[in-house]
Design a protein around this motif. Structure first.
Motif, PDB file in Angstrom:
ATOM      1  N   THR A 158      19.392  46.459  41.546  1.00 45.96           N
ATOM      2  CA  THR A 158      19.300  45.452  40.494  1.00 45.96           C
ATOM      3  C   THR A 158      19.495  46.118  39.142  1.00 45.96           C
ATOM      4  O   THR A 158      18.826  47.110  38.830  1.00 45.96           O
ATOM      5  N   LEU A 159      20.413  45.590  38.351  1.00 47.84           N
ATOM      6  CA  LEU A 159      20.664  46.144  37.017  1.00 47.84           C
ATOM      7  C   LEU A 159      19.427  45.991  36.134  1.00 47.84           C
ATOM      8  O   LEU A 159      18.703  44.984  36.208  1.00 47.84           O
ATOM      9  N   LEU A 160      19.176  46.972  35.285  1.00 50.95           N
ATOM     10  CA  LEU A 160      18.111  46.850  34.302  1.00 50.95           C
ATOM     11  C   LEU A 160      18.473  45.764  33.291  1.00 50.95           C
ATOM     12  O   LEU A 160      19.661  45.474  33.063  1.00 50.95           O
ATOM     13  N   PRO A 161      17.474  45.142  32.658  1.00 56.40           N
ATOM     14  CA  PRO A 161      17.730  43.944  31.846  1.00 56.40           C
ATOM     15  C   PRO A 161      18.713  44.129  30.701  1.00 56.40           C
ATOM     16  O   PRO A 161      19.400  43.165  30.318  1.00 56.40           O
ATOM     17  N   ASP A 162      18.816  45.334  30.126  1.00 58.20           N
ATOM     18  CA  ASP A 162      19.703  45.513  28.973  1.00 58.20           C
ATOM     19  C   ASP A 162      21.091  46.032  29.364  1.00 58.20           C
ATOM     20  O   ASP A 162      21.896  46.364  28.497  1.00 58.20           O
ATOM     21  N   VAL A 163      21.374  46.115  30.660  1.00 60.70           N
ATOM     22  CA  VAL A 163      22.673  46.598  31.138  1.00 60.70           C
ATOM     23  C   VAL A 163      23.565  45.411  31.473  1.00 60.70           C
ATOM     24  O   VAL A 163      23.155  44.502  32.205  1.00 60.70           O
ATOM     25  N   GLU A 164      24.795  45.428  30.962  1.00 59.57           N
ATOM     26  CA  GLU A 164      25.740  44.356  31.219  1.00 59.57           C
ATOM     27  C   GLU A 164      26.884  44.867  32.097  1.00 59.57           C
ATOM     28  O   GLU A 164      27.537  45.850  31.746  1.00 59.57           O
ATOM     29  N   PRO A 165      27.142  44.219  33.244  1.00 60.74           N
ATOM     30  CA  PRO A 165      28.277  44.629  34.088  1.00 60.74           C
ATOM     31  C   PRO A 165      29.593  44.137  33.501  1.00 60.74           C
ATOM     32  O   PRO A 165      29.667  43.036  32.946  1.00 60.74           O
ATOM     33  N   LEU A 166      30.629  44.946  33.639  1.00 64.22           N
ATOM     34  CA  LEU A 166      31.955  44.603  33.157  1.00 64.22           C
ATOM     35  C   LEU A 166      32.942  44.629  34.323  1.00 64.22           C
ATOM     36  O   LEU A 166      32.721  45.337  35.307  1.00 64.22           O
ATOM     37  N   LEU A 173      31.559  51.086  39.196  1.00 59.33           N
ATOM     38  CA  LEU A 173      30.572  50.407  38.365  1.00 59.33           C
ATOM     39  C   LEU A 173      30.917  50.621  36.892  1.00 59.33           C
ATOM     40  O   LEU A 173      30.985  51.762  36.423  1.00 59.33           O
ATOM     41  N   HIS A 174      31.134  49.528  36.176  1.00 59.51           N
ATOM     42  CA  HIS A 174      31.542  49.561  34.771  1.00 59.51           C
ATOM     43  C   HIS A 174      30.495  48.789  33.981  1.00 59.51           C
ATOM     44  O   HIS A 174      30.252  47.603  34.263  1.00 59.51           O
ATOM     45  N   VAL A 175      29.857  49.447  32.996  1.00 59.81           N
ATOM     46  CA  VAL A 175      28.733  48.821  32.305  1.00 59.81           C
ATOM     47  C   VAL A 175      28.814  49.048  30.802  1.00 59.81           C
ATOM     48  O   VAL A 175      29.478  49.976  30.320  1.00 59.81           O
ATOM     49  N   SER A 176      28.102  48.201  30.080  1.00 58.11           N
ATOM     50  CA  SER A 176      27.870  48.391  28.654  1.00 58.11           C
ATOM     51  C   SER A 176      26.399  48.132  28.394  1.00 58.11           C
ATOM     52  O   SER A 176      25.680  47.616  29.256  1.00 58.11           O
ATOM     53  N   GLY A 177      25.944  48.498  27.186  1.00 54.63           N
ATOM     54  CA  GLY A 177      24.553  48.274  26.845  1.00 54.63           C
ATOM     55  C   GLY A 177      24.125  49.150  25.691  1.00 54.63           C
ATOM     56  O   GLY A 177      24.841  50.091  25.299  1.00 54.63           O
ATOM     57  N   PRO A 178      22.938  48.902  25.154  1.00 57.05           N
ATOM     58  CA  PRO A 178      22.480  49.616  23.958  1.00 57.05           C
ATOM     59  C   PRO A 178      22.024  51.054  24.195  1.00 57.05           C
ATOM     60  O   PRO A 178      21.800  51.789  23.236  1.00 57.05           O
ATOM     61  N   ARG A 179      21.909  51.473  25.466  1.00 52.26           N
ATOM     62  CA  ARG A 179      21.428  52.836  25.730  1.00 52.26           C
ATOM     63  C   ARG A 179      22.545  53.806  26.122  1.00 52.26           C
ATOM     64  O   ARG A 179      22.259  54.940  26.518  1.00 52.26           O
TER      65      ARG A 179
END
Length: 286
Positions: A158-166, A173-179
């Protein structure tokens, strides 16, 4: 800004920078998954991101003491009855815990695992102790991306709440997010995944020849190319394998050139940070 270097590559290490606010945010996301924590016992080096989050930032925010175990990873420090202890594990930690199951019984423990796949010892310890354990997927570039409870059947991540899948056409796995590390707006990891929901996925393996040997990243295709350069005319292949101690590893096969022991010495001389092959075997050509 705080630097973290990628580890165990066959080329120069890459430094990625992270802000203290990013480290704090990651620790705050992960702490609720663990329940109450009174003390941390960390086998993960704090100069790597995983060890820094669980061995420095999380206990600082929780206001609990830390026992640094990664400096002597073959010794299990004393535990205190009635104190709920978070054990921060590498793949090589679990055989140590399995050897000391008798000592561990009756203690209030929770464990976290990351850096490479779980091992048979992981599941033995979890089953024998009825241990609550959380697995974390991430990288130096992304920080923690997803979590799941450790079970033998390997449930979905399960993705962490601040991680966005692209979207990623290649299955990685391609992601964006503030961290994400500084300078990154998104990152495509080496993890091949199949999404089972909007924010859940199965992990299918790693792309190319990437393995993580007890958490140290290694591009086995680059290792094979390095061997071919060191021994002209040699055809070299690296085969990723599972390892009961380190989680993941690789075997090296080659056609011509020096004896296996000499080739090991040559690899170590060229790149001291390179995880040595589990097996080196010369396979003569017909």
């Amino acid at each position: 800004m705080i630097p973290f270097r990628t580890s165990g590559t066959t080329g120069p290490a890459v430094t990625w920078w992270r802000g203290q606010d990013q480290l704090d945010a990651e620790a705050r996301l992960l702490l609720p998954l663990l329940g109450r924590v009174d003390r941390v016992l960390s086998f993960a080096p704090s100069h790597h991101l995983y060890g820094r989050i669980f061995g420095v930032e999380l206990p600082r925010l929780a206001g609990v003491p830390v026992v640094t175990a990664w400096t002597d990873p073959l010794v299990l420090p004393p535990l205190t009855a009635g104190i709920r202890c978070l054990v921060v594990c590498l793949p090589s930690t679990w055989p140590l815990l399995r050897r000391h199951v008798g000592r561990l019984r009756g203690n209030d423990l929770v464990a976290v695992h990351s850096t490479a796949c779980t091992t048979p010892a992981t599941h033995d310890v979890v089953d024998l102790l009825g241990l609550d354990a959380v697995e974390v997927l991430g990288s130096t570039e992304t920080g923690a991306v997803a979590t799941r409870p450790i079970t033998r059947d390997g449930c979905d991540w399960t993705l962490l709440p601040d991680v966005e899948p692209l979207p990623a056409a290649d299955g990685r796995l391609h992601v964006s997010g503030p961290r994400l590390a500084a300078s990154l707006t998104s990152h495509r990891t080496g993890d091949l995944v199949e999404f089972t929901g909007a924010r859940t996925f199965r992990h299918l393996g790693r792309s190319g020849g990437l393995v993580k040997v007890n958490g140290r990243r290694c591009d086995t295709e680059a290792v094979a190319a390095l061997v071919s350069r060191m021994a002209p005319g040699c055809d070299a292949r690296c085969v990723p394998v599972t390892d009961p101690i380190r989680g993941e590893h690789y075997d090296l096969y080659y056609s011509t050139g020096p004896e296996p022991a000499e080739l090991r010495r040559m690899l170590a001389a060229v790149d001291a940070d390179l995880p040595a092959p589990r097996l080196v075997r010369r396979v003569p050509t017909p």
